[in-house]
Structures are given as structure tokens and as C-alpha cells.
Design an enzyme around this catalytic site. Structure first.
Site, mmCIF file in Angstrom:
data_model
loop_
_atom_site.group_PDB
_atom_site.id
_atom_site.type_symbol
_atom_site.label_atom_id
_atom_site.label_comp_id
_atom_site.label_asym_id
_atom_site.label_seq_id
_atom_site.Cartn_x
_atom_site.Cartn_y
_atom_site.Cartn_z
ATOM 1 C CG ASN A 158 -0.330 0.590 2.440
ATOM 2 O OD1 ASN A 158 -0.184 1.802 2.571
ATOM 3 N ND2 ASN A 158 0.086 -0.271 3.354
ATOM 4 N N GLY A 193 -0.250 7.134 1.808
ATOM 5 C CA GLY A 193 0.312 8.484 1.951
ATOM 6 C C GLY A 193 -0.310 9.288 3.072
ATOM 7 C CG ASN A 216 3.804 6.144 11.229
ATOM 8 O OD1 ASN A 216 4.879 5.552 11.006
ATOM 9 N ND2 ASN A 216 2.857 6.251 10.320
ATOM 10 C CB CYS A 230 4.824 6.265 7.258
ATOM 11 S SG CYS A 230 3.908 6.233 5.710
ATOM 12 C CB THR A 251 4.068 -1.891 5.657
ATOM 13 O OG1 THR A 251 4.364 -0.499 5.529
ATOM 14 C CG2 THR A 251 2.596 -2.081 5.946
ATOM 15 N N GLY A 286 1.399 -9.769 9.683
ATOM 16 C CA GLY A 286 0.992 -11.074 9.163
ATOM 17 C C GLY A 286 0.167 -11.925 10.105
ATOM 18 N N GLY A 303 -3.792 -6.197 11.346
ATOM 19 C CA GLY A 303 -3.784 -5.176 10.293
ATOM 20 C C GLY A 303 -4.579 -5.592 9.084
ATOM 21 C CB THR A 304 -3.380 -6.684 5.732
ATOM 22 O OG1 THR A 304 -2.367 -5.689 5.738
ATOM 23 C CG2 THR A 304 -3.903 -6.809 4.322
#
Lengths: 255, 317
Positions: free
Chosen positions: B80, B83, B139, B142, B205, B252, B273-274
Site C-alpha cells: 500500500n 500516503g 509513527n 511510514c 509495513t 501477518g 492489520g491487513t
């Protein structure tokens, strides 16, 4: 919005590589909304969006799709009786979007424009606007892209067809039909298809000074507004296709 | 001492703030939390970590913002490049925080900045609003912005200054989210601890790229299955080196088995997460499985946390 497990109760290949699946899932929706589908038998880590073609108690939830990649290829091969996971209905459909711009929805003549499987988002509008006079300009690359024509005609819709190769109807694009054939006057244009087609229709609507509402498409990972993948640039900032959309007023989009 | 049992056995604390579940929704994959209302049982979620919040509004990157990584017909990862689209700290405090506070779980605000001073600035704004969050996650990792984020997270001096500045503006827990990309992760953790950080989210990520014949390279942060072994290794090394720190494992995690590996490695909690994209109830289902498993085995989560590290050292001999 809710989560469902749904069985595939019927599948038809309505054109080469183009399928209609019926799922046994009770769902309320408005035209233009979509569902996110995943399958335990497809090893994928994100679900995929599908416009809701129609729903009724007997046939369940219908979706229309064309095979365009590995996921849809695997999905099209699932057999009747297979179970899929579903989240929906997602997004703001045509009715919500029209209301957002102050349209009551009382139209006497409506122009619909669809490209290929984009007809899925448009199809249930024909029943919704039962009392209105309806004209559909339906375009595809070839005749095979123009699905559900009989059903659409049976709903009292006047259909004008265009194909890029001339295999059916007017040879050219939907905007050529709109320019060259007498489509008469109308109150609103409701449209869904590939983005370049929608852009061309948007330019045309501007010339005619008619309101245009479009069901947009963008890559999605969730369909429920949590991943922020499906950005659509609008004149009022970036909006999410899956939540604020997929139906936008053409005037709002920063083309 | 009375035996801690049932759902209470799953609670944990960071700097005096109690979280009822060790299963947390990761930043960037749960919107602002309330989008999941009606789908997810929030009583089984320890906290929602919000989308990244910056001082000023950000439009984020133009689409396409995601790309799928498939191997032999299996999609194993997602890249991803969102932004950090967000309305800015003031609009977040005004419009999102009141709605977030109605969700029956803790709220962790994820903070992002292009400049070092942006981080304390956002905390200052949120601390002064009517409904401040319960904790902050900085964060520093990123991979999808030109300035800030990962740029700070691999620079010990920046990490030191940012954590120090943030600590001045809040007494609430501060979590620092790092990238698995950095070889100096233990050093960064040590510096953060000395400046008053309370816990660490490991990890963000992984910076990656995918080739597309039509569109060229897509650069983004990778999440999904391949992240787990990478992040697990980071968690193991940090937990061995700093046995008393609180690590929140993230990468994961799709089911109970994935989550338990992070607990065995020493993580206090995990972030989902995902996996929430595929199944919005993933966090809830992992909570249920964890509770059932603890009941069955008669163990507490505290007994499980870090116990895998002992087995590993035994194998080495």
C-alpha cells in the site's frame, strides 16, 4: 452493512467470460451499492467488490462480472453450492447521492449510459424509476459485451446500442450515439462504465448542461472505509469511493 | 494471590492504562474505528489505533494506492501507498474524536509528522481537546511519504528528540512504531526507553516494490503473510535483549496460531492489520480462540508470553 455467509445457488455464463451468480443472501440495498466478496477456496488476502445487479426473495442476490484476472477466474470456476463470504451493502448508491445534491428523484425522462459490465450498477435503477421514461445508451467493444439486453427491454427501456467494432448497433462509442442519434431531452443522466468512458460522458453532460451521476471504480482492499485505498479526487478534497461513493455527481469529481 | 481467570486474564497495562484485550486493531487498517461499528464486537478489542494524524490535512497519494503480490496463484501480500490521508489534528479532534470515544474500547492516536516538531504539536492539540485519546503511537516508520516517518525512525538522534519532545506534552502512554527495516532497532528502542517511551509497536509495513508490465514499479509498504517471520525475528531479538519492555507484535497475523507465535516470542499484545480487510471480525475471532485455548490448557496468557524464547535457547544447546 453486515457480514454474511452465502451459497451460490445459480450461475450462468451470459456471454464469453461474463457471469451472473445468484447468492442466497437476504440483503436490502439501493441501486449503485456493492458487496465485498471473498471465498475460502480462493487463496487471497483481500476481498473483491461487486455491484449489486438485483435482489429478490426468489433469486437472492445477483452479481454480474467479467473475468479479468486470476481472482475472477478462480471465482467464476466455483460451483453451485459453494459458500462465499460477503460484506455489504457497501457505499452510497444513486438515491443517496442524488439526495446529497438536492434531487428528489422525481424524474420524468432519464438517460442511462452503461459500458460493458458497468450495466450491473445501472440495472436495478430501471425498476426503481418505474414511472419514468427511460433511454439506455449501452456500449461495448463487441456485441458480446452487451449482456442482459432482453431483460432490459422487457423493463420498458428504450435501448440504443454501440460497439467499437460495429458488431452490433451503432459503430463507435456511447458518446458518438449521444451526439449523432436523437436521444431527446431528459432530466438527468445516470452512468456506469470504464473511467475513460465516464469522463467522455461527463464532458458531454457539461455541454448539454445536464446533471450527471456516476458509479465510480477504484482499487479497493476493504470496501468499508477502513483502508483508504480507493481515493477519488473531488473538488471538495479526496473522498473514498467505497463510502462516500461509489456514486458521485460528475460536477464534484476533479477529472 | 487470587488466580486471574476468564476474560480478566487477557487484560494488560501500559503506564497505568488498562487494556481489556491483547488484540488491537492496527493503524491504517481500521479507519477511525467507528466504520466497524455493527460488524465487530469492540468489547473483545483492546484498542483501536487510528489512521495517522498529522498537524495539517493531507490528501494522501494519488491512486492506485494498492497492489497485490501473488505467488503461483496465491495472493500472499498487499503493498500500500496511501500516503497518510487525514484531515489534520484539529479536524480529527473536532469531528472524529467525539465519535471514537463512543466506541467501547481504548483509543490510541497514531501520530505522523514531516518535521520532528510535528509530533509534539499533534499531541498538544489532542491533549487540549474535549475527548483526548487514551494513548499515543508515534509513527516513525511510514515508508510512503517523502519526508518524515521512516526517515526519523532510522535515525537515533531524531528518535531521541521526538520521544523527548512528545513526553513533555502528555502523561499518557507513548508507543513508538518502528519499521522492521532498521538494523539498529535495539539501539532505537533503548534510546526511546530512556526518553520515556512506554511500549513499542513492532512493526510497520516493509518497504517494497512490485513490477507491473503496464504501469511500471509500484512502491509501497508490504503487509500480509511474508511480514510475519520478519517481524517475529525483530520481536524475539528485542524481547531477549530487553525482557521487561512491552512489545506489541504486528505483522501477518491472520488467526490464533499467528497471534500465539508473537506471545511465545514475548509480545504483550498484538495488532491485527491487513487481515481485517478480508474478515472485519478477525480480531474478535482471535480473542475468542485465545480465551478458549487458555481455558482448555489452564494456562494464563502471562505464562505463555515469552515462553517460546526458553524453548529456542534449549534447541541451541
Amino acid at each position: 452493512m453486515n457480514m454474511f455467509e452465502a451459497k451460490i445457488i445459480d450461475k450462468k455464463e451470459v456471454a464469453p467470460s461474463t457471469f451472473v451468480f445468484n447468492l442466497d443472501c437476504k440483503i436490502g440495498y439501493e441501486p449503485g451499492q456493492f458487496v465485498m466478496i471473498s471465498s475460502p477456496s480462493i487463496p487471497w488476502i483481500i476481498p473483491k467488490p461487486f455491484s449489486i445487479l438485483s435482489y429478490d426473495d426468489q433469486d437472492g442476490l445477483s452479481i454480474l462480472f467479467k473475468v479479468y484476472g486470476l481472482w475472477t477466474e478462480k471465482f467464476s470456476a466455483l460451483s453451485v453450492g459453494s459458500t462465499v463470504n460477503l460484506v455489504g451493502p457497501c457505499g452510497s448508491g444513486f438515491i443517496t447521492s442524488l439526495k446529497r445534491y438536492g434531487f428528489s428523484g422525481n424524474f420524468s425522462r432519464i438517460l442511462f449510459v452503461a459500458g460493458g459490465v458497468g450495466i450491473a450498477s445501472i440495472f436495478s435503477l430501471f425498476k426503481h424509476f418505474d414511472g419514468a421514461e427511460k433511454v439506455l445508451v449501452f456500449g461495448g467493444r463487441t456485441e458480446k459485451d452487451l449482456v442482459l439486453l432482453e431483460k432490459i427491454s422487457s423493463l420498458g427501456v428504450q435501448v440504443l446500442v454501440s460497439t467499437e467494432d460495429g458488431s452490433a448497433g451503432f459503430k463507435g462509442r456511447v458518446t458518438d450515439v449521444m451526439q449523432k442519434l436523437d436521444i431527446g431531452d431528459f432530466d438527468v443522466i445516470l452512468c456506469c462504465g470504464p473511467v475513460p468512458m465516464m469522463k467522455a460522458v461527463s464532458d458531454f453532460a457539461k455541454i448539454l448542461d445536464k446533471p450527471l451521476f456516476l458509479a465510480m471504480e477504484e482499487r479497493m482492499a476493504c470496501g468499508i472505509g477502513i483502508c483508504f485505498s480507493c481515493a477519488v479526487k473531488t473538488k471538495n478534497g479526496v473522498k473514498l469511493c467505497c463510502r462516500y461513493g461509489p456514486v458521485f455527481s460528475s460536477d464534484e469529481i476533479a477529472w | 494471590m487470587a488466580e486471574i481467570s476468564g476474560a480478566d486474564a487477557l487484560s494488560f497495562e501500559i503506564k497505568g492504562v488498562s487494556f481489556s484485550s491483547p488484540i488491537i486493531l492496527a493503524s491504517g487498517t481500521a479507519g477511525y474505528g467507528y466504520e466497524l461499528e455493527g460488524i465487530l464486537d469492540f468489547s473483545k478489542v483492546g484498542a483501536v489505533v487510528t489512521k495517522g494524524i498529522s498537524p495539517k490535512p493531507r490528501d494522501g497519494n494519488p491512486p492506485p494506492r494498492i497492489a497485490e503480490f501473488s505467488v503461483k496463484g496465491f495472493q500472499i501480500a498487499l503493498l500500500n501507498s496511501i500516503g497518510l490521508q487525514n484531515p489534520g489534528a484539529r479536524a480529527f479532534a473536532k469531528y472524529h474524536m467525539p465519535k471514537l470515544k463512543k466506541i467501547p474500547t481504548k483509543i490510541i492516536a497514531n501520530i505522523f509528522g514531516e518535521k520532528e516538531r510535528d509530533y509534539p504539536h499533534v499531541i498538544k492539540v489532542l491533549e487540549s481537546c474535549e475527548n483526548p485519546p487514551d494513548a499515543y503511537e508515534l509513527n516513525l516508520s511510514c515508508p510512503n511519504t517523502e519526508k518524515g516517518g521512516i526517515e526519523f525512525g532510522v535515525n537515533p538522534k531524531s528518535v531521541q528528540r521526538i520521544v523527548r519532545l512528545c513526553r513533555k506534552f502528555t502523561s499518557r502512554p507513548i508507543l513508538v512504531k518502528f519499521s522492521p527495516f532498521s538494523e539498529i532497532l535495539p539501539q532505537l528502542v533503548k534510546i526511546s526507553l530512556s526518553e520515556g517511551a512506554d511500549a513499542f509497536t513492532i512493526s510497520n509495513t516493509l518497504p517494497s516494490a512490485l513490477w507491473d508490465k503496464k504501469q511500471g514499479f509500484f512502491k509501497g509498504g508490504m503487509s500480509g503473510y511474508p511480514l510475519k517471520p520478519v517481524v517475529l525475528r525483530c520481536v524475539i531479538e528485542l524481547c531477549e535483549r530487553f525482557p521487561d519492555i512491552k512489545i506489541i507484535g504486528c505483522g501477518g497475523i491472520y488467526n490464533f496460531d499467528d497471534a500465539i507465535e508473537y506471545f511465545l516470542a514475548g509480545a504483550t499484545a498484538v495488532q491485527i492489520g491487513t487481515a481485517t480487510f478480508l474478515n472485519p471480525r478477525t480480531a474478535e475471532e482471535i480473542y475468542d480462540s485465545l480465551l478458549a485455548e487458555l481455558k482448555k490448557s489452564g494456562k494464563t496468557l502471562r505464562e505463555i508470553i515469552g515462553s517460546g524464547l526458553k524453548i529456542r535457547s534449549y534447541q541451541k544447546n
